[in-house]
Design a protein around this motif. Structure first.
Motif, mmCIF file in Angstrom:
data_model
loop_
_atom_site.group_PDB
_atom_site.id
_atom_site.type_symbol
_atom_site.label_atom_id
_atom_site.label_comp_id
_atom_site.label_asym_id
_atom_site.label_seq_id
_atom_site.Cartn_x
_atom_site.Cartn_y
_atom_site.Cartn_z
ATOM 1 N N SER A 53 0.695 -1.261 0.106
ATOM 2 C CA SER A 53 0.237 -0.060 0.055
ATOM 3 C C SER A 53 0.855 1.409 -0.145
ATOM 4 N N MET A 54 0.650 1.905 -0.919
ATOM 5 C CA MET A 54 1.502 3.301 -0.935
ATOM 6 C C MET A 54 0.904 4.438 -0.043
ATOM 7 N N ALA A 55 -0.348 4.358 0.047
ATOM 8 C CA ALA A 55 -0.988 5.035 1.012
ATOM 9 C C ALA A 55 -0.443 5.008 2.427
ATOM 10 N N VAL A 57 -4.053 -4.880 7.229
ATOM 11 C CA VAL A 57 -4.373 -3.595 6.629
ATOM 12 C C VAL A 57 -3.906 -3.454 5.216
ATOM 13 N N SER A 58 -4.766 -2.749 4.304
ATOM 14 C CA SER A 58 -4.640 -2.812 2.980
ATOM 15 C C SER A 58 -4.617 -1.261 2.357
ATOM 16 N N ILE A 61 -8.627 -3.177 7.675
ATOM 17 C CA ILE A 61 -8.576 -1.962 7.692
ATOM 18 C C ILE A 61 -8.011 -1.308 6.310
ATOM 19 N N SER A 62 -8.769 -0.407 5.378
ATOM 20 C CA SER A 62 -8.299 -0.041 4.165
ATOM 21 C C SER A 62 -7.874 1.311 4.349
ATOM 22 N N VAL A 63 -6.735 1.747 3.817
ATOM 23 C CA VAL A 63 -6.435 3.045 4.015
ATOM 24 C C VAL A 63 -6.189 3.731 2.480
ATOM 25 N N LEU A 115 -12.861 1.595 6.321
ATOM 26 C CA LEU A 115 -12.337 2.305 5.221
ATOM 27 C C LEU A 115 -11.937 3.728 5.847
ATOM 28 N N VAL A 116 -10.631 3.969 5.744
ATOM 29 C CA VAL A 116 -10.112 5.095 6.082
ATOM 30 C C VAL A 116 -9.779 5.927 4.691
ATOM 31 N N LEU A 117 -10.467 6.998 4.427
ATOM 32 C CA LEU A 117 -10.324 7.979 3.480
ATOM 33 C C LEU A 117 -9.312 8.864 3.556
ATOM 34 N N LEU A 118 -8.258 8.890 2.836
ATOM 35 C CA LEU A 118 -7.089 9.632 3.203
ATOM 36 C C LEU A 118 -7.083 11.179 2.435
#
Length: 494
Positions: A115-117, A211-212, A244-246, A301-304
């Motif tokens: 994951s780059m984020a 985490v993804s 958990i997806s960021v 889902l964590v929207l960054l």
């Protein structure tokens, strides 16, 4: 963005060290040339590549223009599917959210999909500070983590390592993180892959939290999409109980049908494959929603944002948000091929990093002010970009911002930047040129004086100009100026 890589020297100093490393340059040259040749053949198979490229650009531009609407639609769809959406304005807030979610499960270790984020926000370091161990499961990311290294490529983070170096890392480091490497491990790719598979398998079967990131988010359905080549990502996405997806806010696309475009252009541009070996899609929860038994029982889902809204406010620079992280621009860049990824001081190296990092982080630091100059402006990056990001245009735009300052949006507020330090000579030269061009008589006199003094032309420039003439011949001064030639041949210009 996090300051993980800040504090590094400016790009020219970091690159100067990198180009002296013969092994690094050989590894990069072999890898980038191999990938770029395969990509060219894979793209040539599609007669409608140019139309796909234009369609991808149009979808991304449309989504960015209406980003607020599509993000709210995405939130509603994810929530309806049983997931929970969190909004993170910056890296610190995103790290607090993820750390809190992991601690709430009672677990102290997580497995991660590439994951780059999460690299952008320094999530591994934040989790470690909270007493949580994060294990990278992508093979290249695993090599980087075991080697206490930093990624140097978007798609192939360990591109700067050769097989012998990887074997040595596995032999010395795997035992400290879990199952050790076989004692007689060689440098054959199949042996190395098998050692990594066995090492990671025990973590997949034990981990309760994953985490993804995501390559795409579909607004109309709330579907997350991850493309990968090894299957390790699918293990992370389906086995743990909590996922958990960021994901950066720019990864949203309006409809499921839009994926048709990117599922053709992304694999061909990145790995030169007609389609990715593993494409995983999930919408909300798994078994508790009556699905087929796979998938998490809790999904967050964590929207960054982290500078993306500020980038969106820049009419020229916002096109960097179209990026689908294929890394095609890196593989054709003559600067990246010689300097490598570490010199960029960011998780986003190469041409896309040179325009994305200074916009997400601002240009106040020495490293970010130097990145827009890390290019020959040859345009090869634009030619291969599957969403037609005009990287040279943005580079020139950012150079102007660094040299002259001007209005920008930072943290949602319109501010005016002052010119960056270190370009005093350039600004003085531009002011002198403007003065001369505004006074034709002075320009004419100066050109005649220069022509008469042409025999005194030095072979090398003094001071800051010396570096330029170290690798170039200083052009000869003509016997007469163009203006005098024109007057002699065509008469006095009006």
């Amino acid at each position: 963005m996090t300051g993980t890589h800040l504090g590094m020297p400016a790009f020219p100093e970091a690159a100067r060290e990198a180009v002296r490393d013969g092994v690094l340059r050989a590894n990069l040259r072999h890898a980038t040339h191999t990938i770029r040749d395969k990509r060219a053949r894979a793209v040539a198979e599609l007669a409608d590549w140019d139309r796909l490229r234009a369609a991808g650009k149009a979808v991304k531009d449309h989504t960015l223009r209406h980003l607020d609407r599509y993000l709210l639609q995405l939130e509603a769809a994810v929530t309806a599917a049983g997931g929970t959406v969190h909004w993170a304005a910056d890296a610190d807030e995103a790290n607090r959210i993820v750390t809190g979610l992991v601690l709430a499960t009672g677990e102290r270790e997580v497995v991660k999909v590439k994951s780059m984020a999460t690299q952008e926000i320094g999530l591994n370091e934040a989790l470690e500070a909270a007493g949580i161990a994060a294990y990278e499961t992508d093979l290249a990311e695993l090599i980087v983590q075991l080697g206490h290294d930093r990624p140097s490529h978007i798609l192939v983070p360990a591109i700067h390592r050769n097989r012998a170096e990887i074997r040595d890392i596995f032999r010395t480091e795997m035992g400290r993180w879990g199952r050790p490497a076989p004692e007689a491990l060689g440098d054959d790719p199949r042996e190395l892959a098998e050692a990594a598979r066995l090492h990671l398998r025990e973590k997949f079967l034990r981990a309760k939290v994953a985490v993804s990131g995501a390559n795409f988010m579909v607004a109309e359905t709330g579907t997350m999409v991850v493309l990968e080549s090894e299957g390790n990502g699918r293990m992370c996405l389906t086995l743990p109980e909590t996922l958990i997806s960021v994901v950066g806010v720019e990864k949203v696309v309006p409809t499921f049908r839009d994926l048709e475009i990117f599922l053709q252009t992304l694999p061909r541009s990145s790995t030169a494959e007609r389609m990715n070996p593993y494409t995983t899609m999930w919408t909300g929860l798994g078994p508790s929603r009556g699905a087929d038994g796979d998938g998490p029982t809790a999904f967050h889902l964590v929207l960054l944002d982290n500078g993306r809204t500020d980038t969106l406010a820049d009419e020229v620079g916002r096109q960097a948000l179209r990026c689908i992280r294929c890394s095609a621009c890196l593989n054709v860049c003559p600067v990246y091929e010689r300097a490598g990824g570490h010199a960029y001081g960011s998780v986003y190296p190469g041409p896309i990093g040179a325009i994305l990092s200074p916009q997400l982080r601002g240009t106040s630091s020495e490293i970010d002010a130097s990145l827009p100059y890390a290019s020959t402006l040859c345009g090869a990056c634009y030619e291969v970009c599957p969403v037609a990001i005009d990287i040279p245009e943005v580079l020139l735009h950012l150079r102007e911002r660094v040299a002259q300052g001007g209005p920008v949006t930072r943290d949602g507020i319109r501010v005016t930047l002052r010119p960056a330090h270190g370009h005093t000579a350039e600004r003085a030269a531009m002011r002198a040129a403007r003065l001369l061009l505004d006074h034709p008589g002075a320009l004419r006199a100066g050109m005649r004086l220069l022509a008469r003094a042409r025999r005194l032309r030095p072979r090398r420039l003094p001071g800051p100009g010396r570096a330029w003439t170290d690798t170039r011949e200083l052009p000869a001064v003509p016997a007469e100026s163009f203006r005098d030639w024109w007057t002699r041949e065509r008469g006095n210009p009006q």
